[in-house]
Design an enzyme around this catalytic site. Structure first.
Site, PDB file in Angstrom:
ATOM      1  N   ARG A 125     -25.311 -40.888  26.270  1.00  0.00           N
ATOM      2  CA  ARG A 125     -24.311 -40.169  25.465  1.00  0.00           C
ATOM      3  C   ARG A 125     -22.908 -40.627  25.856  1.00  0.00           C
ATOM      4  NH1 ARG A 125     -25.594 -33.917  26.050  1.00  0.00           N
ATOM      5  NH2 ARG A 125     -23.834 -33.741  24.597  1.00  0.00           N
ATOM      6  N   ASP A 181     -17.442 -34.229  24.302  1.00  0.00           N
ATOM      7  CA  ASP A 181     -16.866 -35.578  24.160  1.00  0.00           C
ATOM      8  C   ASP A 181     -15.344 -35.509  24.281  1.00  0.00           C
ATOM      9  OD1 ASP A 181     -17.477 -35.103  20.677  1.00  0.00           O
ATOM     10  OD2 ASP A 181     -15.481 -35.211  21.589  1.00  0.00           O
ATOM     11  N   HIS A 232     -17.683 -25.718  26.902  1.00  0.00           N
ATOM     12  CA  HIS A 232     -18.987 -26.133  27.434  1.00  0.00           C
ATOM     13  C   HIS A 232     -18.876 -27.340  28.356  1.00  0.00           C
ATOM     14  CE1 HIS A 232     -21.076 -23.943  23.872  1.00  0.00           C
ATOM     15  NE2 HIS A 232     -20.744 -23.123  24.835  1.00  0.00           N
TER      16      HIS A 232
END
Ligand code: BV8
Ligand code: ZN
Length: 255
Positions: free
Chosen positions: A71, A105, A122
């Site tokens: 990721r 991100d 988060h």
């Protein structure tokens, strides 16, 4: 709303509004980042909501680290899209502004959004922290080759991604930042974009911030549990709708 003399809080602001924006995985979808519940969310046909758990990490830390490394690489190759740019623009033009994002991100900041006007509720995928002590470090470059699992230089325990996993408490400091803004005065405008709004605190913050008179704009191709409360819903991709919404605000100062 556009005072010649500028706005109460910031003379340079062009939009005299108190604005809260809440985003989810949908705003990064157009940058090629899979959402959580979209069909593209699965990794090696593993459910992300099962992988992003302390249990999965305890069971197979290698697997979980490989997922996060993949990721990180994918986010590193991605570019902010017009949704990120529109939100960054709004952050710079609004008199009072806060972004609460569920995304780990870094595309909001890479689009120019001032980090002090954002709360990553988060966590941040590029943060790595010790699973036992307070040691943490920011890792953008260093690749985890998956061979050796990272150990804490202070206490030797396993390092883990600096994100909040399912079944874990939110960071109380970050909750405090959001609560300060939400209780600091009703917002003229709340924008909720690209989220299925599954977490109670997301819905709670949006409705409390909006207060009695504020606007609640939802941007999501699909209905969500927040749609019933929205004053306007744009059933379009965020990268299409948000630039238009922000241009409208800039041109006439109110939604
Ligand atoms: C909590 C980081 C309490 C990881 C994520 C024990 C302790 C505490 C809580 C619990 C506990 N046991 C169970 C819980 C509850 C638990 C839980 O599982 N809840 C259920 C409801 C799921 N909750 C927790 O664990 C949370 N902790 O509640 O602490 C607390 C709370 C407040 C105050 C005090 C204490 C912590 C959960 C955090 C999990 N970590 N991410 C990682 O990323 O690896 S959550 C992760 O999934 C994302 O961050 C995001 O939040 C969520 C995905 O949701 P969305 O972003 O909305 O994405 P999704 O794929 O669902 O939907 C995409 C949407 O976009 C769709 O609607 C789609 O239509 C739309 N879309 C698609 N394309 C576009 C678009 N929109 C616009 N434009 C497009 N182009
Ligand atoms: Zn440690």
């Amino acid at each position: 709303m556009i005072g010649k003399g500028g706005c109460p809080e910031q003379a340079s602001a062009k939009i005299c509004m108190r604005v809260l924006v809440i985003t989810g995985a949908g705003v990064s979808a157009e940058s090629g980042i899979p959402t959580f519940r979209g069909k593209d969310g699965y990794w090696r046909n593993l459910d992300p909501t099962k992988l992003a758990t302390p249990e999965a990490f305890a069971r197979d830390p290698n697997l979980v680290w490989n997922w996060y490394c993949e990721r990180r690489r994918r986010i590193g190759r991605a570019q902010p899209n017009p949704a990120h740019q529109a939100i960054a623009n709004l952050a710079l033009q609004a008199d009072e502004f806060l972004l609460v994002t569920q995304n780990v991100d870094d595309l909001h900041v890479r689009a120019g959004l001032p980090p002090e006007k954002m709360v990553q509720i988060h966590g941040d995928i590029f943060m790595t922290r010790c699973s036992r002590c307070e040691f943490r470090r920011y890792e953008h470059e260093q690749e985890q080759d998956g061979a050796s699992l990272p150990k804490c230089p202070d206490c030797g325990a396993l390092m883990r991604p600096g994100v909040v996993w399912f079944g874990e408490q939110l960071d109380l400091r970050k909750i405090g930042e959001v609560e300060n803004f939400v209780t600091g005065g009703d917002c003229d405008l709340v924008i909720v974009a690209g989220t299925s709004a599954l977490f109670g605190y997301i819905i709670d913050w949006a409705l409390r911030a909006r207060g009695q008179a504020g606007q609640l704009i939802e941007v999501n191709p699909e209905e969500t549990s927040l749609s019933q409360f929205a004053t306007r819903s744009f059933r379009e991709p965020a990268g299409v709708a948000l630039p238009r919404v922000v241009d409208e605000l800039l041109s006439n100062g109110s939604a």
